[in-house]
Design an enzyme around this catalytic site. Structure first.
Site, PDB file in Angstrom:
ATOM      1  N   ARG A  89       0.848  -1.200   0.000  1.00 15.39           N
ATOM      2  CA  ARG A  89       0.000   0.000   0.000  1.00 15.39           C
ATOM      3  C   ARG A  89       0.874   1.237   0.000  1.00 15.39           C
ATOM      4  NH1 ARG A  89      -5.384  -1.334  -0.921  1.00 15.39           N
ATOM      5  NH2 ARG A  89      -5.694  -3.395  -0.041  1.00 15.39           N
TER       6      ARG A  89
ATOM      7  N   HIS B  86      12.184  -2.469  -2.567  1.00 11.09           N
ATOM      8  CA  HIS B  86      11.532  -2.421  -3.875  1.00 11.09           C
ATOM      9  C   HIS B  86      12.209  -3.432  -4.806  1.00 11.09           C
ATOM     10  CE1 HIS B  86       9.305  -0.833  -7.204  1.00 11.09           C
ATOM     11  NE2 HIS B  86      10.424  -0.861  -7.908  1.00 11.09           N
TER      12      HIS B  86
ATOM     13  N   ASN C  15      11.662   0.973   2.978  1.00  8.28           N
ATOM     14  CA  ASN C  15      10.911   0.071   2.090  1.00  8.28           C
ATOM     15  C   ASN C  15      11.879  -0.736   1.240  1.00  8.28           C
ATOM     16  OD1 ASN C  15       8.572  -0.948   0.706  1.00  8.28           O
ATOM     17  ND2 ASN C  15       9.092   0.382  -1.017  1.00  8.28           N
TER      18      ASN C  15
HETATM   19  C1  GRF Z   1       9.155  -8.536  -2.491  1.00  5.43           C
HETATM   20  O1  GRF Z   1       9.624  -8.824  -3.790  1.00  5.43           O
HETATM   21  C2  GRF Z   1       9.230  -7.067  -2.217  1.00  5.43           C
HETATM   22  O2  GRF Z   1      10.314  -6.430  -2.846  1.00  5.43           O
HETATM   23  C3  GRF Z   1       7.932  -6.575  -2.824  1.00  5.43           C
HETATM   24  O3  GRF Z   1       6.997  -7.577  -2.515  1.00  5.43           O
HETATM   25  C4  GRF Z   1       7.660  -8.821  -2.349  1.00  5.43           C
HETATM   26  C5  GRF Z   1       7.269  -9.298  -0.988  1.00  5.43           C
HETATM   27  O4  GRF Z   1       7.750 -10.545  -0.684  1.00  5.43           O
HETATM   28  N1  GRF Z   1       7.610  -5.266  -2.341  1.00  5.43           N
HETATM   29  P1  GRF Z   1       7.620 -11.146   0.776  1.00  5.43           P
HETATM   30  O5  GRF Z   1       6.192 -10.915   1.258  1.00  5.43           O
HETATM   31  O6  GRF Z   1       8.643 -10.487   1.655  1.00  5.43           O
HETATM   32  O7  GRF Z   1       7.884 -12.612   0.583  1.00  5.43           O
END
Ligand code: GRF
Length: 240
Positions: free
Chosen positions: A137, A160, A158
Site C-alpha cells: 500500500r 523495492h 521500504n
Molecule cells: C518482495 O519482492 C518485495 O520487494 C515486494 O513484494 C515482495 C514481498 O515478498 N515489495 P515477501 O512478502 O517479503 O515474501
C-alpha cells in the site's frame, strides 16, 4: 556493539523478507528487535511467521475500508480529526497535477481513514524504525508526517523489487523482465511523499541470462532482498 533498536514491520503477504529480518534478529546478526507486525490483509502467511516468533500482530483491512468508502461515500465525520485535505494535497507527489481532483481526494481520504487505524496501533509502541516488508500500500503524507516527526529524519524504510529509479510501481521484477534487462536488482530506500522516490540506502544486483524466466528473476531477486534488508536495518541501527 550498538544498542538494539526497536523496529515495527508492515506486510501484505507471504513475508519472506519479514522472515529474513526475524532470523537476523534471532541470530543477533543485526542490533534490532521486532516489536510488531501489521498487515493490510487478514490471513496472510507473514502474520503466521510473526506469531510463530512471538511478535505482536494486527490487521487493518484496507480492502474493506476502501470498499465501505466506495459504497457509503466519505463524510467529514469519517475522517481523522487532524486530517486536512488541502495540506495533504499540497504535499503529496503520488498524483500528477492533471489527475482527476475527485479521484485524488477519494484516494487520499480513504487511505487516511485506513492510515489512522494503522497509526492508532503503531504509535502505541516504542519504535525507532518502521520497516515495510512487502507492504503493498502506498502511504500518504498524512501517515508519513505522523511517523517522521523530526525534520529531515527518515524513519520508514521500504524494499523495492528493482534497481530504482528504474521500474517504480508494483511489479518491479515483471517490468525488469518485460524490458529485457540483462541486470536486475532490488533497492532499499526511505519513504518520502512520492512512489518509490525516497533516498536510496542500499542496492543489490544480479545477472539475468537469456534463458531466465520471470520466476527465475523473482527467485534471484528475493534471495538478494533477504541479504540486503537486514544489512540496511543494521546500517540504520549503527547510524543512531
Ligand atoms: C518482495 O519482492 C518485495 O520487494 C515486494 O513484494 C515482495 C514481498 O515478498 N515489495 P515477501 O512478502 O517479503 O515474501
Amino acid at each position: 556493539m550498538t544498542d538494539k533498536i526497536n523496529i515495527g514491520t508492515l506486510i501484505s503477504g507471504g513475508g519472506t523478507n519479514l522472515q529474513a529480518i526475524i532470523d537476523a534478529c534471532l541470530e543477533n546478526s543485526i542490533d534490532a528487535n521486532i516489536v510488531f507486525t501489521g498487515s493490510d490483509n487478514p490471513g496472510v502467511k507473514g502474520l503466521e511467521r510473526a506469531q510463530k516468533a512471538g511478535i505482536d500482530t494486527f490487521v487493518v483491512d484496507y480492502s474493506n475500508i476502501v470498499k465501505s468508502c466506495k459504497k457509503n461515500g466519505i463524510k467529514d465525520r469519517d475522517l481523522p480529526e487532524d486530517f486536512n485535505l488541502e495540506e495533504i494535497l499540497s504535499k503529496q507527489k503520488l498524483f500528477a497535477s492533471g489527475a482527476s481532483p475527485e479521484q485524488t481526494a477519494f484516494f487520499l481520504q480513504s487511505r487516511a481513514i485506513a492510515e489512522k487505524q494503522l497509526l492508532d496501533k503503531i504509535l502505541s509502541y516504542d519504535m525507532d524504525l518502521l520497516v515495510l516488508a512487502g507492504f503493498m500500500r502506498v502511504l500518504t503524507p498524512y501517515f508519513i508526517d505522523r511517523v517522521n516527526t523530526e525534520p529531515k529524519c527518515y524513519k520508514i524504510m521500504n524494499i523495492h523489487p528493482a534497481l530504482l529509479p528504474s521500474f517504480p510501481g508494483t511489479d518491479g521484477y515483471g517490468d525488469t523482465f518485460a524490458y529485457g534487462c540483462k541486470i536486475g536488482g532490488c533497492t532499499v530506500h526511505y519513504i518520502d511523499y512520492g512512489e518509490d522516490t525516497g533516498p536510496i540506502i542500499g542496492q543489490k544486483a544480479f545477472e539475468i541470462k537469456d534463458s531466465d524466466t520471470l520466476d527465475d528473476i523473482k527467485k534471484k531477486g528475493l534471495e538478494k532482498e533477504w541479504e540486503l534488508y537486514p544489512q540496511c536495518i543494521q546500517q540504520f541501527a549503527e547510524s543512531l
